[in-house]
Write a protein that holds these residues in place. Structure first.
Motif, short mmCIF file in Angstrom:
data_model
loop_
_atom_site.label_atom_id
_atom_site.label_comp_id
_atom_site.label_asym_id
_atom_site.label_seq_id
_atom_site.Cartn_x
_atom_site.Cartn_y
_atom_site.Cartn_z
N LEU A 16 0.83 -1.21 0.00
CA LEU A 16 0.00 0.00 0.00
C LEU A 16 0.86 1.26 0.00
CD1 LEU A 16 -2.62 -1.15 2.67
CD2 LEU A 16 -2.91 -1.09 0.18
N PRO A 17 0.34 2.37 -0.54
CA PRO A 17 1.09 3.63 -0.47
C PRO A 17 1.16 4.14 0.96
CG PRO A 17 -1.09 3.99 -1.41
CD PRO A 17 -0.93 2.50 -1.27
N VAL A 18 2.33 4.69 1.31
CA VAL A 18 2.56 5.20 2.66
C VAL A 18 3.21 6.57 2.54
CG1 VAL A 18 3.61 4.77 4.91
CG2 VAL A 18 2.93 2.82 3.47
N ALA A 19 2.58 7.58 3.12
CA ALA A 19 3.15 8.93 3.11
C ALA A 19 4.13 9.08 4.27
CB ALA A 19 2.05 9.97 3.21
N TYR A 20 5.18 9.87 4.06
CA TYR A 20 6.16 10.10 5.11
C TYR A 20 6.84 11.45 4.87
CZ TYR A 20 9.54 8.64 1.55
OH TYR A 20 10.28 8.53 0.39
N PRO A 21 7.37 12.05 5.93
CA PRO A 21 8.01 13.37 5.78
C PRO A 21 9.48 13.23 5.40
CG PRO A 21 7.98 12.76 8.08
CD PRO A 21 7.28 11.64 7.34
N GLN A 22 10.06 14.32 4.96
CA GLN A 22 11.51 14.38 4.77
C GLN A 22 12.17 14.42 6.15
OE1 GLN A 22 13.03 14.13 1.69
NE2 GLN A 22 10.91 13.65 1.17
N PRO A 23 13.46 14.02 6.23
CA PRO A 23 14.14 14.09 7.53
C PRO A 23 14.09 15.51 8.09
CG PRO A 23 15.45 12.85 5.95
CD PRO A 23 14.31 13.47 5.18
N PRO A 24 14.14 15.64 9.43
CA PRO A 24 14.34 14.59 10.41
C PRO A 24 13.07 13.78 10.66
CG PRO A 24 14.05 16.68 11.53
CD PRO A 24 14.09 16.99 10.06
N GLU A 25 13.26 12.54 11.12
CA GLU A 25 12.13 11.63 11.34
C GLU A 25 11.54 11.89 12.73
OE1 GLU A 25 13.94 7.85 10.67
OE2 GLU A 25 14.56 8.42 8.65
N THR A 26 10.69 12.90 12.79
CA THR A 26 10.10 13.32 14.06
C THR A 26 8.60 13.53 13.88
OG1 THR A 26 10.44 15.66 13.62
CG2 THR A 26 12.24 14.49 14.75
N SER A 27 7.88 13.57 15.00
CA SER A 27 6.46 13.89 14.95
C SER A 27 6.23 15.28 14.37
CB SER A 27 5.86 13.80 16.36
OG SER A 27 5.94 12.49 16.88
N GLU A 28 7.13 16.21 14.69
CA GLU A 28 6.99 17.56 14.16
C GLU A 28 7.02 17.56 12.63
OE1 GLU A 28 8.75 18.12 18.28
OE2 GLU A 28 8.92 16.68 16.65
N SER A 29 7.95 16.81 12.04
CA SER A 29 8.05 16.74 10.58
C SER A 29 6.81 16.07 9.99
CB SER A 29 9.31 15.97 10.17
OG SER A 29 10.47 16.61 10.62
N LEU A 30 6.37 15.01 10.62
CA LEU A 30 5.19 14.29 10.13
C LEU A 30 3.97 15.20 10.10
CD1 LEU A 30 3.93 11.59 9.27
CD2 LEU A 30 3.75 10.99 11.70
N LEU A 31 3.80 15.99 11.13
CA LEU A 31 2.63 16.86 11.23
C LEU A 31 2.63 17.99 10.20
CD1 LEU A 31 2.45 16.90 15.11
CD2 LEU A 31 0.59 16.15 13.59
N LEU A 32 3.77 18.23 9.55
CA LEU A 32 3.85 19.27 8.52
C LEU A 32 3.35 18.79 7.16
CD1 LEU A 32 7.33 20.89 9.34
CD2 LEU A 32 5.06 21.84 9.77
#
Length: 246
Positions: free
Chosen positions: A101-117
């Motif tokens: 399945l497709p999975v979205a993810y943020p660019q580094p750093p791998e943090t909750s803050e990055s994910l929430l952006l």
């Protein structure tokens, strides 16, 4: 100039092996281990309660490992109609490999803050979210999603368990090995390492070591504990850690 890798198996062992291949003196002393979490039994029902377009967050590769294994044993497939998010690329890749399945993810750093952006998480009021994680951990993701109007459920897919060492014996052993660089990938392990080493060795050796961490938040914690020589790797995967060590 030896390197001490404290991250758990198998990633810690893989990092040490790669460093030794590169001609570096490296040793592995994992500070935590993992066991199945108390929330696995409820996971099928929690997934079934989600509606089309709801959100599933996976906060580590360990969460993927334990959740996917449990669902496989239960002959249950990951629902295709949900939106999946991972804390970073390695976790996203692990989940995609397991599910297709497709999975979205943020660019580094791998943090909750990055994910929430991520832009996909801006207008999500009224949705449900299931967060797959370990015991404890930060609450920022759940709290922020709740503030954005999301109904959040937490699922403990695995537990982190401290590995206990004799602090005096272990720190003496590390000093004999010439350890001068430390690789630490979580705040929990950083505090555990700090507390493990007796005060004399801590002041004379541990806090003088070069410290490689994986986020600015960890670097701040390290500064508060007394480290001076701190470097932040661009992410928590072994490729990024090797680049930082080189």
């Amino acid at each position: 100039m030896s390197i001490l890798v404290t991250r758990p198996s198998p990633a810690g062992e893989e990092l040490v092996s790669r460093l030794r291949t590169l001609g570096r003196a490296a040793y592995h002393a994992p500070l935590i281990d993992f066991t199945p979490g108390t929330g696995l039994g409820a996971l099928p029902d929690l997934l079934a309660q989600l509606r089309q377009g709801d959100l599933v967050f996976v906060l580590s590769k360990h969460a993927v490992r334990y959740a996917h294994s449990y669902l496989q044993r239960s002959a249950i497939a990951w629902p295709r109609e949900l939106n999946y998010f991972a804390i970073g690329r390695p976790t996203a890749l692990r989940l995609h490999t397991a599910t297709g399945l497709p999975v979205a993810y943020p660019q580094p750093p791998e943090t909750s803050e990055s994910l929430l952006l991520l832009p996909e998480l801006r207008n999500i009021a009224g949705k449900q979210a299931l967060i797959l994680r370990g015991n404890g951990g930060r609450e920022l993701l759940a709290e922020t999603l709740t503030q954005r109007g999301v109904s959040v459920t937490l699922s403990e897919c695995y537990q982190r368990c401290a590995i206990h060492y004799n602090g005096a014996e272990q720190s003496a052993h590390w000093r004999r090995q010439g350890i001068s660089t430390l690789v630490v990938t979580s705040g929990e392990m950083l505090q555990q390492l700090y507390d493990l080493v007796p005060d004399y060795d801590r002041q004379m050796w541990l806090l003088h070591c070069r410290l490689i961490v994986v986020s600015e938040r960890l670097a701040t914690l390290a500064q508060e504990l007394g480290w001076k020589d701190i470097q932040v790797a661009e992410s928590a995967d072994n490729d990024a850690l090797i680049r930082a060590l080189q």
